[in-house]
Design a protein around this motif. Structure first.
Motif, PDB file in Angstrom:
ATOM      1  N   SER A   1      45.560  39.361  35.110  1.00 43.23           N
ATOM      2  CA  SER A   1      46.890  38.857  35.436  1.00 43.23           C
ATOM      3  C   SER A   1      47.288  39.259  36.851  1.00 43.23           C
ATOM      4  O   SER A   1      47.852  38.456  37.608  1.00 43.23           O
ATOM      5  CB  SER A   1      47.916  39.389  34.423  1.00 43.23           C
ATOM      6  N   ALA A   2      46.984  40.518  37.234  1.00 45.01           N
ATOM      7  CA  ALA A   2      47.304  40.985  38.582  1.00 45.01           C
ATOM      8  C   ALA A   2      46.503  40.225  39.632  1.00 45.01           C
ATOM      9  O   ALA A   2      47.017  39.900  40.708  1.00 45.01           O
ATOM     10  CB  ALA A   2      47.041  42.486  38.679  1.00 45.01           C
ATOM     11  N   VAL A   3      45.244  39.935  39.323  1.00 41.06           N
ATOM     12  CA  VAL A   3      44.403  39.174  40.257  1.00 41.06           C
ATOM     13  C   VAL A   3      45.004  37.787  40.483  1.00 41.06           C
ATOM     14  O   VAL A   3      45.053  37.291  41.616  1.00 41.06           O
ATOM     15  CB  VAL A   3      42.963  39.065  39.717  1.00 41.06           C
ATOM     16  N   ARG A   4      45.470  37.141  39.415  1.00 43.56           N
ATOM     17  CA  ARG A   4      46.003  35.787  39.521  1.00 43.56           C
ATOM     18  C   ARG A   4      47.346  35.742  40.262  1.00 43.56           C
ATOM     19  O   ARG A   4      47.593  34.860  41.066  1.00 43.56           O
ATOM     20  CB  ARG A   4      46.214  35.200  38.128  1.00 43.56           C
ATOM     21  N   THR A   5      48.213  36.703  39.933  1.00 45.65           N
ATOM     22  CA  THR A   5      49.599  36.622  40.405  1.00 45.65           C
ATOM     23  C   THR A   5      49.851  37.399  41.693  1.00 45.65           C
ATOM     24  O   THR A   5      50.843  37.142  42.379  1.00 45.65           O
ATOM     25  CB  THR A   5      50.555  37.165  39.331  1.00 45.65           C
ATOM     26  N   GLY A   6      49.001  38.379  41.977  1.00 47.75           N
ATOM     27  CA  GLY A   6      49.253  39.233  43.122  1.00 47.75           C
ATOM     28  C   GLY A   6      50.209  40.367  42.822  1.00 47.75           C
ATOM     29  O   GLY A   6      50.500  41.195  43.699  1.00 47.75           O
ATOM     30  N   ARG A   7      50.707  40.440  41.572  1.00 48.16           N
ATOM     31  CA  ARG A   7      51.577  41.558  41.195  1.00 48.16           C
ATOM     32  C   ARG A   7      50.754  42.831  41.035  1.00 48.16           C
ATOM     33  O   ARG A   7      49.547  42.770  40.763  1.00 48.16           O
ATOM     34  CB  ARG A   7      52.324  41.250  39.890  1.00 48.16           C
ATOM     35  N   ALA A   8      51.410  43.973  41.151  1.00 43.40           N
ATOM     36  CA  ALA A   8      50.711  45.256  41.010  1.00 43.40           C
ATOM     37  C   ALA A   8      50.198  45.419  39.585  1.00 43.40           C
ATOM     38  O   ALA A   8      50.902  45.098  38.625  1.00 43.40           O
ATOM     39  CB  ALA A   8      51.644  46.407  41.364  1.00 43.40           C
ATOM     40  N   PRO A   9      48.977  45.914  39.413  1.00 35.36           N
ATOM     41  CA  PRO A   9      48.476  46.192  38.068  1.00 35.36           C
ATOM     42  C   PRO A   9      49.182  47.411  37.494  1.00 35.36           C
ATOM     43  O   PRO A   9      49.889  48.136  38.207  1.00 35.36           O
ATOM     44  CB  PRO A   9      46.991  46.479  38.307  1.00 35.36           C
ATOM     45  N   GLU A  10      48.984  47.641  36.213  1.00 35.88           N
ATOM     46  CA  GLU A  10      49.696  48.753  35.563  1.00 35.88           C
ATOM     47  C   GLU A  10      49.274  50.114  36.114  1.00 35.88           C
ATOM     48  O   GLU A  10      50.092  51.025  36.198  1.00 35.88           O
ATOM     49  CB  GLU A  10      49.485  48.710  34.055  1.00 35.88           C
ATOM     50  N   VAL A  11      48.012  50.278  36.460  1.00 38.72           N
ATOM     51  CA  VAL A  11      47.554  51.543  37.050  1.00 38.72           C
ATOM     52  C   VAL A  11      47.080  51.238  38.471  1.00 38.72           C
ATOM     53  O   VAL A  11      45.997  50.692  38.672  1.00 38.72           O
ATOM     54  CB  VAL A  11      46.421  52.190  36.233  1.00 38.72           C
TER      55      VAL A  11
END
Length: 344
Positions: free
Chosen positions: A296-306
């Motif tokens: 999800s982070a790869v797709r959206t560019g949002r920060a991953p949980e860790v």
């Protein structure tokens, strides 16, 4: 010293479109890497393109079972035009491999610990930031449903203390680290995550009873928020145990991370009686939840949980607990602790 990427591997970062799978590979096909590959092969929205390992027989065995390619190293993976790579190689290889992957414009999930040293970890974080790719650290315990149930139970509570036990027999694999880096780093991350604050004071006691490196560790901490914490970990127990005890001003929460049972005790009365409640715990494979978060982070560019920063912070605390560390009494520094932020 800066690491130079292999010639011809650099390319611009392009995030996969919503209707396209994330093309991903895994380098390092031991126990953990094989599990990453297995889960990725089953995830919607992911295309496991290849696995890489110098042990070609092992890589080919896993690739044949999962229906993907097998290559010899991470550079061969990068030649396949991937969007992301999971680095599950031995810890001392995390730094050079991660830098090559990032230079190629690929996002990367690096198994814990992020690197062998804090300096190497910071180089990985800086490279990912400069390149604009996603960097996630594989602290998979955060995705354990029992851990999440404990986190929910103590949310908005006045935390007083945390005690974590993580023990078991000596691992069958050969390891170039002791129990602090191999096991306790999980719980250092959890303490920071539960409290939403960093660790300020460290009081470690370690011993090498049968191994070359420490195989027993009793670690005490104080966080910047004033919470007292304790980690008991070793490789000398004939069975595995993974438990978390959290005391707040209103309740006492116990979580068994293996059986995934979480109980809270509350409503203490003058006669010594109290109430007990068994909390619901979702059924989910932690590694699958971790990889879904990464994709999800790869797709959206949002920060991953860790994040990479969190992985480096937990590594820094773990290293300060090692025998001979100059930080035997006080973790990094109050100034550096204030610069770091534990994401809750």
């Amino acid at each position: 010293m800066a690491h130079t990427a292999a010639p011809g591997t650099e390319r611009a970062r392009v995030r996969p479109k919503d209707d396209q799978p994330v093309r991903i590979g895994v380098t390092g096909i031991g126990i953990m890497g094989s599990n990453h590959a297995r889960v990725l092969s089953q995830l919607p929205g992911a295309e496991l393109v290849a696995v890489a390992d110098p042990d070609q027989e092992q890589a080919q065995r896993v690739a044949s079972f999962l229906g993907c390619q097998a290559v010899g190293d991470h550079r061969a993976l990068l030649d396949l035009g991937l969007d992301a790579v999971v680095v599950a190689a031995p810890t001392h290889l995390h730094h050079p491999i991660a830098l090559d992957v990032i230079a190629a414009g690929c996002s990367v999930l690096v198994e814990k610990p992020v690197a062998s040293t804090v300096e190497e970890g910071r180089e990985i974080v800086a490279a990912a930031r400069d390149k604009g790719v996603t960097l996630m650290i594989g602290h998979v315990e955060r995705f354990n449903p029992a851990v999440r149930a404990v986190k929910d139970a103590i949310r908005d509570e006045n935390l007083l203390s945390i005690a974590i036990t993580r023990v078991g027999p000596f691992p069958p694999r050969m390891s170039n680290v002791g129990v602090v880096i191999d096991l306790a780093v999980h719980d250092i991350d959890l303490i920071r995550w539960f409290t939403g604050s960093d660790i300020l004071e460290v009081q470690p006691q370690t011993s090498a009873a049968i191994a070359e490196r420490e195989d027993i560790a009793l670690l005490q901490f104080r966080t910047t928020s004033g919470v007292l914490a304790h980690i008991n970990t070793n490789w000398l127990t004939p069975f595995k145990a993974r438990t978390v005890h959290v005391a707040t001003s209103k309740k006492y929460v116990i979580g068994d991370l293996l059986t995934r049972q979480v109980t809270e005790h509350f409503d203490y009365r003058p006669d010594g009686s109290y109430s007990t409640r068994h909390l619901p715990v979702a059924y989910a494979e932690p590694l699958r939840a971790e990889l879904e978060n990464f994709l999800s982070a790869v797709r959206t560019g949002r920060a991953p949980e860790v994040t990479g920063e969190e992985g480096v912070s937990s590594l820094e605390i773990a290293i300060s607990c090692l025998p001979g560390s100059a930080a035997a009494k006080t973790a990094p520094s109050e100034a550096s602790a204030e610069k770091r932020r534990a994401l809750g």
